[in-house]
Design a protein around this motif. Structure first.
Motif, PDB file in Angstrom:
ATOM      1  N   SER A  47       0.684  -1.465  -0.088  1.00 50.70           N
ATOM      2  CA  SER A  47       0.039  -0.015   0.079  1.00 50.70           C
ATOM      3  C   SER A  47       0.603   1.240  -0.365  1.00 50.70           C
ATOM      4  O   SER A  47       0.380   2.552  -0.479  1.00 50.70           O
ATOM      5  N   LEU A  48       1.778   1.221   0.482  1.00 54.13           N
ATOM      6  CA  LEU A  48       3.571   2.372   0.249  1.00 54.13           C
ATOM      7  C   LEU A  48       3.525   2.456  -0.866  1.00 54.13           C
ATOM      8  O   LEU A  48       4.122   3.800  -0.942  1.00 54.13           O
ATOM      9  N   ASP A  49       3.579   1.927  -2.280  1.00 56.98           N
ATOM     10  CA  ASP A  49       3.468   1.899  -3.514  1.00 56.98           C
ATOM     11  C   ASP A  49       3.587   3.358  -4.135  1.00 56.98           C
ATOM     12  O   ASP A  49       4.556   3.348  -4.443  1.00 56.98           O
ATOM     13  N   SER A  50       2.684   4.212  -4.242  1.00 55.12           N
ATOM     14  CA  SER A  50       2.308   5.380  -4.783  1.00 55.12           C
ATOM     15  C   SER A  50       3.326   6.359  -3.600  1.00 55.12           C
ATOM     16  O   SER A  50       3.531   6.972  -3.956  1.00 55.12           O
ATOM     17  N   MET A  55       8.528   9.260  -3.553  1.00 56.05           N
ATOM     18  CA  MET A  55      10.053   9.584  -2.812  1.00 56.05           C
ATOM     19  C   MET A  55      10.824   9.505  -3.831  1.00 56.05           C
ATOM     20  O   MET A  55      11.949   9.809  -3.928  1.00 56.05           O
ATOM     21  N   VAL A  56      10.461   8.567  -4.935  1.00 55.45           N
ATOM     22  CA  VAL A  56      11.599   8.337  -5.781  1.00 55.45           C
ATOM     23  C   VAL A  56      11.357   9.272  -6.916  1.00 55.45           C
ATOM     24  O   VAL A  56      12.844   9.559  -7.295  1.00 55.45           O
ATOM     25  N   ARG A  57      10.719   9.513  -7.076  1.00 53.29           N
ATOM     26  CA  ARG A  57      10.642  11.221  -7.963  1.00 53.29           C
ATOM     27  C   ARG A  57      11.422  12.577  -7.545  1.00 53.29           C
ATOM     28  O   ARG A  57      11.837  12.940  -8.180  1.00 53.29           O
ATOM     29  N   TYR A  58      11.388  12.247  -6.341  1.00 53.44           N
ATOM     30  CA  TYR A  58      11.577  13.406  -5.613  1.00 53.44           C
ATOM     31  C   TYR A  58      13.447  13.487  -5.082  1.00 53.44           C
ATOM     32  O   TYR A  58      14.097  14.286  -5.431  1.00 53.44           O
ATOM     33  N   LYS A  59      13.238  12.346  -5.012  1.00 53.55           N
ATOM     34  CA  LYS A  59      15.165  11.527  -5.658  1.00 53.55           C
ATOM     35  C   LYS A  59      15.966  12.280  -6.110  1.00 53.55           C
ATOM     36  O   LYS A  59      16.906  12.285  -6.602  1.00 53.55           O
TER      37      LYS A  59
END
Length: 101
Positions: A47-50, A55-59
């Motif tokens: 459920s944390l996927d979105s 977070m990945v886009r921010y990183k």
């Protein structure tokens, strides 16, 4: 749709193009670890996927400017950023487990 497929769609990368997969997978693993540590989880919750995707886009946007949120060349002033944005933490708080001693 898994996180990698979602990121490829977001960045306009063809599904069959695997040239950036290892880069994104490394960012995904790091973001998952950050999310699990913040939420005090021992097992990843899908459920944390979105939120992990955010977070990945921010990183990815921080690469090359790690810790820098603002910079002025003429005035030689810089503002440093050490964390994820507040909206990501708000999303993670829904999954946070209370640690008991």
């Amino acid at each position: 749709m898994d996180i990698l497929e979602n990121l490829k769609l977001f960045y306009g990368i063809a599904e069959e193009d695997e040239s950036k997969d290892s880069f994104f997978e490394a960012l995904i693993d790091e973001a998952k670890a950050d999310a699990m540590a913040y939420c005090n989880l021992t097992v990843y919750n899908n459920s944390l996927d979105s939120t992990v995707c955010k977070m990945v886009r921010y990183k990815k946007t921080q690469i090359g400017a790690e810790g820098l949120s603002a910079q002025s060349y003429s005035g030689v002033s810089e503002s440093l950023l050490f964390d994820y944005p507040v909206d990501i933490y708000k999303a993670l708080n829904r999954f946070k487990k209370v640690r008991t001693l």
